[in-house]
Write a protein that holds these residues in place. Structure first.
Motif, PDB file in Angstrom:
ATOM      1  N   LEU A  67      -8.216  -7.769   6.349  1.00  0.00           N
ATOM      2  CA  LEU A  67      -6.790  -7.972   6.642  1.00  0.00           C
ATOM      3  C   LEU A  67      -6.148  -6.775   7.325  1.00  0.00           C
ATOM      4  O   LEU A  67      -4.932  -6.694   7.411  1.00  0.00           O
ATOM      5  CB  LEU A  67      -6.038  -8.291   5.341  1.00  0.00           C
ATOM      6  N   VAL A  68      -6.971  -5.825   7.787  1.00  0.00           N
ATOM      7  CA  VAL A  68      -6.394  -4.613   8.373  1.00  0.00           C
ATOM      8  C   VAL A  68      -6.810  -4.494   9.850  1.00  0.00           C
ATOM      9  O   VAL A  68      -7.952  -4.779  10.207  1.00  0.00           O
ATOM     10  CB  VAL A  68      -6.857  -3.364   7.591  1.00  0.00           C
ATOM     11  N   THR A  69      -5.862  -4.125  10.677  1.00  0.00           N
ATOM     12  CA  THR A  69      -6.205  -3.788  12.065  1.00  0.00           C
ATOM     13  C   THR A  69      -5.911  -2.314  12.277  1.00  0.00           C
ATOM     14  O   THR A  69      -5.112  -1.725  11.553  1.00  0.00           O
ATOM     15  CB  THR A  69      -5.356  -4.573  13.081  1.00  0.00           C
ATOM     16  N   LEU A  70      -6.570  -1.729  13.266  1.00  0.00           N
ATOM     17  CA  LEU A  70      -6.114  -0.402  13.687  1.00  0.00           C
ATOM     18  C   LEU A  70      -6.266  -0.271  15.186  1.00  0.00           C
ATOM     19  O   LEU A  70      -7.181  -0.852  15.765  1.00  0.00           O
ATOM     20  CB  LEU A  70      -6.805   0.733  12.940  1.00  0.00           C
ATOM     21  N   PRO A  71      -5.296   0.443  15.808  1.00  0.00           N
ATOM     22  CA  PRO A  71      -5.388   0.618  17.263  1.00  0.00           C
ATOM     23  C   PRO A  71      -6.610   1.455  17.599  1.00  0.00           C
ATOM     24  O   PRO A  71      -7.076   2.244  16.789  1.00  0.00           O
ATOM     25  CB  PRO A  71      -4.096   1.355  17.618  1.00  0.00           C
ATOM     26  N   ASP A  72      -7.113   1.250  18.793  1.00  0.00           N
ATOM     27  CA  ASP A  72      -8.272   1.999  19.276  1.00  0.00           C
ATOM     28  C   ASP A  72      -7.837   3.425  19.616  1.00  0.00           C
ATOM     29  O   ASP A  72      -6.946   3.605  20.436  1.00  0.00           O
ATOM     30  CB  ASP A  72      -8.807   1.288  20.533  1.00  0.00           C
ATOM     31  N   PRO A  99       0.851  -1.198   0.000  1.00  0.00           N
ATOM     32  CA  PRO A  99       0.000   0.000   0.000  1.00  0.00           C
ATOM     33  C   PRO A  99       0.880   1.239   0.000  1.00  0.00           C
ATOM     34  O   PRO A  99       1.996   1.209   0.528  1.00  0.00           O
ATOM     35  CB  PRO A  99      -0.784  -0.123   1.300  1.00  0.00           C
ATOM     36  N   SER A 100       0.379   2.316  -0.569  1.00  0.00           N
ATOM     37  CA  SER A 100       1.175   3.552  -0.522  1.00  0.00           C
ATOM     38  C   SER A 100       0.409   4.686   0.147  1.00  0.00           C
ATOM     39  O   SER A 100       1.001   5.676   0.523  1.00  0.00           O
ATOM     40  CB  SER A 100       1.608   3.956  -1.927  1.00  0.00           C
ATOM     41  N   ASP A 101      -0.899   4.542   0.281  1.00  0.00           N
ATOM     42  CA  ASP A 101      -1.640   5.600   0.980  1.00  0.00           C
ATOM     43  C   ASP A 101      -2.744   4.984   1.830  1.00  0.00           C
ATOM     44  O   ASP A 101      -3.127   3.835   1.639  1.00  0.00           O
ATOM     45  CB  ASP A 101      -2.244   6.580  -0.033  1.00  0.00           C
ATOM     46  N   TRP A 102      -3.236   5.782   2.772  1.00  0.00           N
ATOM     47  CA  TRP A 102      -4.268   5.302   3.705  1.00  0.00           C
ATOM     48  C   TRP A 102      -5.422   4.649   2.955  1.00  0.00           C
ATOM     49  O   TRP A 102      -5.896   3.579   3.329  1.00  0.00           O
ATOM     50  CB  TRP A 102      -4.834   6.459   4.533  1.00  0.00           C
ATOM     51  N   ALA A 103      -5.873   5.329   1.870  1.00  0.00           N
ATOM     52  CA  ALA A 103      -7.078   4.886   1.158  1.00  0.00           C
ATOM     53  C   ALA A 103      -6.889   3.506   0.535  1.00  0.00           C
ATOM     54  O   ALA A 103      -7.866   2.783   0.302  1.00  0.00           O
ATOM     55  CB  ALA A 103      -7.469   5.905   0.097  1.00  0.00           C
ATOM     56  N   ASP A 104      -5.617   3.121   0.268  1.00  0.00           N
ATOM     57  CA  ASP A 104      -5.371   1.806  -0.347  1.00  0.00           C
ATOM     58  C   ASP A 104      -5.935   0.680   0.511  1.00  0.00           C
ATOM     59  O   ASP A 104      -6.357  -0.360   0.008  1.00  0.00           O
ATOM     60  CB  ASP A 104      -3.869   1.567  -0.553  1.00  0.00           C
ATOM     61  N   LEU A 105      -5.902   0.863   1.837  1.00  0.00           N
ATOM     62  CA  LEU A 105      -6.291  -0.218   2.739  1.00  0.00           C
ATOM     63  C   LEU A 105      -7.799  -0.470   2.721  1.00  0.00           C
ATOM     64  O   LEU A 105      -8.280  -1.432   3.314  1.00  0.00           O
ATOM     65  CB  LEU A 105      -5.833   0.081   4.171  1.00  0.00           C
ATOM     66  N   ALA A 106      -8.549   0.429   2.043  1.00  0.00           N
ATOM     67  CA  ALA A 106      -9.990   0.196   1.909  1.00  0.00           C
ATOM     68  C   ALA A 106     -10.293  -0.601   0.648  1.00  0.00           C
ATOM     69  O   ALA A 106     -11.455  -0.867   0.339  1.00  0.00           O
ATOM     70  CB  ALA A 106     -10.731   1.535   1.892  1.00  0.00           C
ATOM     71  N   LYS A 107      -9.236  -0.982  -0.109  1.00  0.00           N
ATOM     72  CA  LYS A 107      -9.444  -1.733  -1.357  1.00  0.00           C
ATOM     73  C   LYS A 107      -9.720  -3.206  -1.064  1.00  0.00           C
ATOM     74  O   LYS A 107      -9.341  -3.727  -0.011  1.00  0.00           O
ATOM     75  CB  LYS A 107      -8.189  -1.604  -2.237  1.00  0.00           C
ATOM     76  N   LEU A 119     -11.982   6.342   6.593  1.00  0.00           N
ATOM     77  CA  LEU A 119     -12.335   5.507   7.746  1.00  0.00           C
ATOM     78  C   LEU A 119     -13.578   4.678   7.445  1.00  0.00           C
ATOM     79  O   LEU A 119     -13.647   3.497   7.783  1.00  0.00           O
ATOM     80  CB  LEU A 119     -12.574   6.382   8.978  1.00  0.00           C
ATOM     81  N   GLU A 120     -14.553   5.311   6.768  1.00  0.00           N
ATOM     82  CA  GLU A 120     -15.764   4.570   6.395  1.00  0.00           C
ATOM     83  C   GLU A 120     -15.404   3.379   5.520  1.00  0.00           C
ATOM     84  O   GLU A 120     -15.896   2.262   5.726  1.00  0.00           O
ATOM     85  CB  GLU A 120     -16.724   5.476   5.618  1.00  0.00           C
ATOM     86  N   GLY A 121     -14.515   3.641   4.548  1.00  0.00           N
ATOM     87  CA  GLY A 121     -14.096   2.565   3.644  1.00  0.00           C
ATOM     88  C   GLY A 121     -13.435   1.438   4.410  1.00  0.00           C
ATOM     89  O   GLY A 121     -13.668   0.254   4.153  1.00  0.00           O
ATOM     90  N   LEU A 122     -12.598   1.797   5.378  1.00  0.00           N
ATOM     91  CA  LEU A 122     -11.904   0.796   6.198  1.00  0.00           C
ATOM     92  C   LEU A 122     -12.912  -0.068   6.940  1.00  0.00           C
ATOM     93  O   LEU A 122     -12.815  -1.303   6.949  1.00  0.00           O
ATOM     94  CB  LEU A 122     -11.031   1.495   7.233  1.00  0.00           C
ATOM     95  N   ALA A 123     -13.859   0.600   7.589  1.00  0.00           N
ATOM     96  CA  ALA A 123     -14.855  -0.129   8.377  1.00  0.00           C
ATOM     97  C   ALA A 123     -15.623  -1.076   7.463  1.00  0.00           C
ATOM     98  O   ALA A 123     -15.853  -2.242   7.807  1.00  0.00           O
ATOM     99  CB  ALA A 123     -15.786   0.854   9.073  1.00  0.00           C
ATOM    100  N   ALA A 124     -15.979  -0.591   6.279  1.00  0.00           N
ATOM    101  CA  ALA A 124     -16.735  -1.420   5.347  1.00  0.00           C
ATOM    102  C   ALA A 124     -15.892  -2.589   4.848  1.00  0.00           C
ATOM    103  O   ALA A 124     -16.411  -3.633   4.462  1.00  0.00           O
ATOM    104  CB  ALA A 124     -17.216  -0.574   4.173  1.00  0.00           C
ATOM    105  N   ASN A 125     -14.577  -2.421   4.868  1.00  0.00           N
ATOM    106  CA  ASN A 125     -13.663  -3.445   4.342  1.00  0.00           C
ATOM    107  C   ASN A 125     -13.305  -4.481   5.423  1.00  0.00           C
ATOM    108  O   ASN A 125     -12.416  -5.300   5.244  1.00  0.00           O
ATOM    109  CB  ASN A 125     -12.404  -2.760   3.807  1.00  0.00           C
TER     110      ASN A 125
END
Lengths: 569, 354, 309
Positions: free
Chosen positions: C145-150, C131-139, C173-179
């Motif tokens: 396959l993604v975690t994030l600290p609380d 990945p190269s940018d935050w938004a990539d992780l919503a793909k 963030l919405e994309g992440l949650a949906a992913n």
């Protein structure tokens, strides 16, 4: 003893009553009092009584409270059920039949006590999650089960069921087969005789041990924190911990939630008292009996397989996972031979001695706590079971309270209580404060064990000693204590094991610069050295298992004839 | 330990109550040194409570307890000695042997409490165990012994310290009959040989009669009668005592025109006290089959049991339902009418009001 | 035997009580250990260190408020310093060694020990594209396959979420949650599944922790996203209640000295002083997202939990 009272002679043990009252006030009531104070007076930490009750009402009115409380009850009830399901059959088999390898199974059931719950949870995660050790070895993962509410219950039951197993196997052993044999003569089949006679007679042990599991479960932090957070399953303890450990700190909120938790545990305790008060369960009369165990016959193989299955779930898998993590040079390298080695062990023994120092500290504190809590617990249980008057209920309730106070809350209460500037002398910032904290947290264990043992002891055994010229104190030391010694010893081993790896309170109250095993492990994890942390965990488990076993071996040799049923736990 | 005081035990005005519930009241008795006092009573009569008061396992509400001249409990004067300060021996109903100690250690315990030197302790334990016939079981655990052997250990433990007073709390009730009868004899011999002063609680009058010099019949929290065994059998103080001791048949009697008859019949009973109604004890031991005695009765045989000492007959006095028991040398058939004779002197009269 | 044990404990305690400067520090433990050892070697002043998470340090400070024990506090969240300053708990000290520390890394009463940055911590062995940018992780490649600290437990993550809210980037963030991204406790709890391969990447990983793991041989890479990131300065404060002000000041001077800052750089934190080099991207090299205009803490956390629960 006031003239004209209709008191039994055994109440003469005033000394014990007062030792118990003073001990409990100092160890339990004082920190608990400060928790109550901080819930009411949010600024008490800085010595101010401003804004009373404001915070208490806010926290209690929070709709979140119902969710946390409900989840806590659900988790407690579920874990108790799973633990009972695992432990009751095993304990009955162990106590009433000649199970091949009984000693081995006992030792294996002992190990879960020695595995810190947070380490156990972590090792299960590393085993079961996708690409975990299990998938690396077999290609399947059970992540879906692990990260679920039933998964949390099963895991916590695996950590706690040995409590039930050990208390109950002792109880069943005392009940023995003689009463159920009577039932069989009167036409009950073996199963019905067990269900209708042996099981009800074992009620004190069942109630006490399940209550203990309930209290341990609702108070436990490691497992719900590691697993529950991932699936949004928050319980009271994680809620409390969040308020204490996440900036901005909310001590009054944490204290309030703790009071809710304490109330829950006390309710369970009242329920247990009610169950026990309805009948008399004394089964050791003055007529000593031989314990005779039966052969299993055709059931030998299935029973051994059952023991093997449960003990490998509870012990082997977590320990192997811990060992695997300790042997891996990197986590991402996985279980490949090239990634394995003893580097972490070499580093632990070599690391400027700080690992070994932490081990020494923990073992000394664990031993000290076992002695102090064991004695105070035995004396308290004695004052409760054999004494009279209003003090009994008060003492019993007080001795159980810590079971429902999360370690972190005990820690805060202890700091608030012992760091008051006007105290001329304080154990705060000395290792003694850890001894106080551990004694407070673990006191319920010896109290429960001694309680169950004492309520099965006929009154005349002690009366006979008194008539023979022994004062109340000597009668206790020479007759009562030896008879409940196996139970006390069991609980002391438990206390030793838990105290030597306690994390949450240690992290907060440890004197500056003083490391214990758990603090060391936590720091290793914090620095990203999971392998080093697991190495220390593995060594600690081995040592805390071997020390009690060696002790028991020595004791067994010393008393060859053996008090009835001294088995290694 | 052996005291010169003439009384081993003295109780004065002893009272024991839990709130409003009075368990014992007005207990006065003296036990001379070297004698055995039996406390005889039905279960719930208060006899075990009385023993526990003497032992110090319970404290009286009022009154005094003196053991060998020493006041050990007098709540009004603030004296309440705990059990261990009373220097007693005691045998418990459930034996109360300590399962974690060997037989010898169980027996040695009271001597250890007296801080006797080990050598003397060992000698006295051996002696005490020999007295109860268990010399070779010293190293066993209590759980390895039979019920009778456990009982003997408990007795050895009670006598080893040569206490001025030994308390027995229904010690034989857990044994089977044969063993019990043997033990009664052994106990009687032991008590006599050692010149023990003892209080012996039992609900079995045979045991009490066999062992005791004096018997206190306890009834509803009080002493119904305190007497020697012979006196007790010969002159029961009340109908209740006579009934409890199963001395014979209690006949309801009525006096009309100076003539005493069994109530509801015209069977004459001879001269009686100056009253309108009474209960009359017809002692079983005064009855004999046949018509040789000075007074006669007719009775119908109801049933018969064969005994090794004769034939136990259950009868009813002819024309009534009043039961009479008789040990006869000859068998009899149910329904058969027998003539029984007795001496009117043997009748015991308990006048009733009205 | 028991008295012997107590005596031993008391002896240990006495040893601890003699030290001169008491420091409460958030992790990493190795850094504060090295700093205090170096400080003692240089000045001869003894130190006492209590090291835990920022939260635990704050909890202990709060519980001890009636009778404070600490002289110097180092936390991982700048907000703790602003709050303490507001409450008037801090001693104002302008260290001579802070001359080259930029203004945004100091305030009256506090100065940064070092600075952490937020990254994507990616496992190259995970079979996912880099990945190269935050938004990539919503793909879709990163589904589940993604975690994030609380953000409630991690100050760094909070600052990042705050910046996303302030800059209208909540769609990421919405994309992440949906992913199927999961919120996994504190920083370490989020990283461990990535190391074992259960997950592919941590969204909002902490740079120095990730780099430290990589240096130990773990297969993990710290990626600075192209759209920019946030930094978390680590405030170092002297409490007004201290009875060892001079020694405490000396300690702050030492941490800000070239030697102290080199130790900070060694654990892959960015040194506070601009004139110290490090073997990693420095603040000046990073594209920073502004956090001005963000709502209050509770509002930010509420937005976040609205998306993820």
């Amino acid at each position: 003893m006031a003239a004209g009272t209709a008191a039994a002679g055994s109440q003469g043990s005033r000394t014990f009553l007062w030792v118990s009252v003073l001990g409990l006030l100092l160890v339990v009531a004082l920190p608990a009092l400060f928790i109550v104070l901080v819930a009411i007076f949010p600024r008490i930490g800085s010595g101010s009584l401003a804004a009373p009750f404001v915070h208490l009402i806010d926290t209690l009115a929070d709709p979140d409270l119902a969710r946390l409380g409900g989840n806590t009850l659900l988790m407690g009830a579920g874990t108790v059920s799973v633990a009972a399901l695992l432990a009751v059959p095993l304990a009955a088999l162990r106590a009433l039949f000649r199970v091949p390898g009984a000693l081995l199974w006992d030792v294996l059931m002992l190990v879960p006590f020695m595995i810190p719950p947070y380490i156990a949870a972590l090792s299960w995660i590393m085993t079961l999650q996708p690409r975990g050790y299990m998938e690396q070895l077999t290609g399947v993962n059970l992540g879906w089960l692990l990260f679920s509410v039933p998964g949390i219950m099963i895991l916590m039951a695996l950590n706690t069921f040995p409590v039930v197993y050990f208390i109950l196997s002792r109880t069943f052993e005392t009940v023995g087969a003689r009463y159920s044999d009577v039932g069989r003569v009167f036409g009950a089949g073996p199963w019905r005789a067990f269900a209708r006679i042996t099981l009800p007679l074992a009620t004190p042990g069942i109630a006490a041990s399940l209550l203990l599991v309930f209290a341990m479960t609702i108070e436990e932090y490691g497992t719900p924190a590691a697993l529950g957070r991932r699936i949004g399953f928050e319980v009271l303890v994680t809620g409390i911990e969040n308020r204490v450990s996440e900036w901005p700190i909310d001590l009054p909120g944490a204290a309030t939630l703790s009071l809710v938790l304490v109330t829950m545990a006390l309710a369970a305790f009242v329920l247990q008292r009610w169950l026990l008060s309805r009948r008399d369960f004394r089964i050791i009369g003055g007529k000593p009996q031989m314990i005779v165990k039966r052969p299993l016959g055709g059931w030998t193989v299935p029973v051994v397989l059952l023991f093997a299955l449960v003990s490998s779930l509870a012990t082997l898998i977590p320990v192997l996972a811990i060992l695997a993590s300790a042997l891996c040079r990197t986590i991402s390298g996985g279980l490949r031979p090239a990634n394995m080695g003893l580097d972490n062990f070499a580093a632990l023994l070599d690391a400027g001695g700080s690992g070994l120092t932490a081990l020494g500290h923990s073992l000394a504190l664990g031993g000290g706590t076992a002695v102090v809590a064991g004695l105070l617990g035995a004396i308290t249980a004695y004052a409760v079971v054999k004494g009279r008057g209003r003090m009994r209920g008060f003492l019993d309730g007080l001795s159980l309270t810590p079971n429902a106070m999360p370690g972190v809350v005990v820690a805060v209460g202890i700091i608030l209580a012992w760091n008051q500037p006007w105290l001329p002398l304080s154990p705060y910032n000395t290792p003694l404060i850890l001894l106080l904290a551990y004694t407070c947290i673990l006191l319920p264990q010896p109290v429960r064990y001694a309680n169950a043992a004492l309520s099965q002891l006929g009154d005349n055994l002690e009366a006979a000693a008194q008539v023979s010229g022994a004062g109340a104190n000597r009668a206790f030391l020479r007759i009562v204590l030896p008879l409940i010694a196996p139970s006390i010893l069991t609980s002391m081993i438990l206390v030793f094991a838990v105290a030597s790896r306690e994390l949450v309170a240690s992290l907060l109250v440890a004197p500056i610069g003083f490391e214990t095993i758990a603090v060391y492990i936590w720091r290793q994890f914090d620095q990203g050295s999971v392998g080093m942390g697991m190495t220390m965990a593995f060594c600690a488990i081995v040592i805390t298992t071997l020390i009690p076993l060696a002790l028991i071996a020595v004791l067994r040799r010393l008393s060859r004839q053996g008090a009835p049923g001294l088995h290694p736990a | 330990m052996i005291s010169a005081h003439p009384l081993a035990l003295s109780l004065r005005g002893l009272r024991m109550a839990y709130g409003d519930q009075v368990v014992l009241d007005g207990i006065d008795l003296d036990l001379p040194k070297g004698q055995v006092l039996a406390l005889l009573g039905a279960s719930g009569s208060g006899k075990t409570t009385l023993l526990r008061l003497v032992a110090g396992l319970l404290m009286p509400t009022a009154g005094t307890v003196e053991i060998a001249g020493q006041t050990v409990a007098a709540p009004e004067r603030g004296v309440v000695l705990p059990p261990e300060k009373r220097g007693l021996g005691m045998v418990f109903q459930d034996y109360a042997l300590w399962p974690h100690l060997s037989v010898a250690r169980n027996v040695a315990f009271p001597l250890e409490m007296q801080r006797l030197p080990a050598a003397e302790r060992a000698a006295r334990v051996t002696q005490a165990l020999a007295r109860v016939g268990l010399g070779d079981l010293a190293d066993r655990r209590p759980s390895e012994l039979s019920g009778g052997q456990q009982q003997r250990v408990a007795i050895a433990r009670a006598i080893v310290g040569a206490p001025p007073l030994v308390l027995f709390d229904e010690p034989l009730s857990n044994l089977d009959r044969e063993l019990r009868e043997g033990m009664v004899e052994d106990l009687a011999a032991l008590v006599a040989n050692l010149e023990l002063s003892a209080v012996y609680v039992t609900h079995d009058h045979a045991e009490a009669l066999a062992l005791a010099d004096r018997i206190a019949v306890i009834h509803r929290g009080g002493i119904a009668q305190l007497a020697s065994p012979a006196e007790l059998i010969d002159r029961p103080a009340s109908a209740a005592v006579a009934e409890f001791l199963r001395l014979g048949t209690l006949l309801p009697a009525r006096c009309s025109d100076g003539e005493w008859v069994i109530k509801g019949t015209d069977i004459a009973l001879g001269p009686g006290p100056d009253a309108a109604a009474a209960q009359v004890l017809l002692p079983e031991r005064s009855l004999a089959p046949g018509t040789h005695g000075p007074a006669q009765l007719r009775a119908e045989v109801r049933s018969m049991q064969v005994r090794n000492t004769g034939f136990a007959l259950s009868l009813t006095i002819a024309g009534t339902d009043l039961p009479v028991r008789l040990l006869s040398a000859h068998p009899a058939r149910p329904g058969e009418m027998l003539a029984l004779s007795y001496s009117p002197d043997a009748l015991r009269w308990f006048p009733q009001a009205g | 035997m028991k008295t012997g044990f107590l005596a031993a404990l008391l002896a240990l305690a006495a040893g601890a009580a003699q030290a001169d400067v008491t420091i409460y520090s958030a992790g990493p433990g190795g850094l504060i250990k090295d700093l205090s050892a170096g400080f003692t070697a240089k000045t001869g002043i003894q130190t006492n260190v209590f090291q835990a998470t920022t939260g635990k340090v704050m909890a202990r400070l709060e519980a001890e408020a009636a009778n404070p024990v600490a002289d110097v506090v180092i936390s991982a969240a700048w907000g703790t310093a602003t709050q303490f300053a507001e409450e008037g708990l801090l001693l104002d000290y302008d260290s001579p060694n802070a001359a080259t520390v930029p203004d945004y890394l100091k305030m009256p009463g506090a100065v940064a020990q070092g600075v952490a940055g937020l990254v994507i911590a990616w496992n190259p062995a995970s079979g996912t594209p880099r990945p190269s940018d935050w938004a990539d992780l919503a793909k879709p490649e990163y589904k589940d396959l993604v975690t994030l600290p609380d953000p409630a437990a991690s100050g760094g993550t909070f600052t990042l979420v705050e910046a996303f809210v302030a800059n209208g980037m909540t769609d990421v963030l919405e994309g992440l949650a949906a992913n199927g991204a999961i919120v996994a406790g504190a920083n370490k709890a989020a990283l461990n599944p990535v190391l074992q391969g259960a997950k592919a990447a941590v969204f909002a990983g902490v740079d120095y922790i990730t780099m430290g793991a990589a240096a130990k041989g773990e297969t993990v890479e710290a990626i600075f996203p192209t759209s920019g990131t946030v930094v978390a300065p680590r405030p170092m404060m002297i409490l007004k209640s201290t009875e060892n002000a001079d020694d405490a000041k000396a300690f702050v001077d030492y941490v800000l000295s070239e030697e102290g800052q080199a130790m900070v750089a060694k654990v892959f934190l960015m040194p506070s002083r601009t004139d110290i080099t490090a073997d990693r991207p420095l603040i000046g090299d990073l594209k920073l997202l502004p956090t001005e205009g963000a709502p209050a803490r509770e509002a930010v956390l509420a937005t976040f939990s609205g998306l993820f629960n």
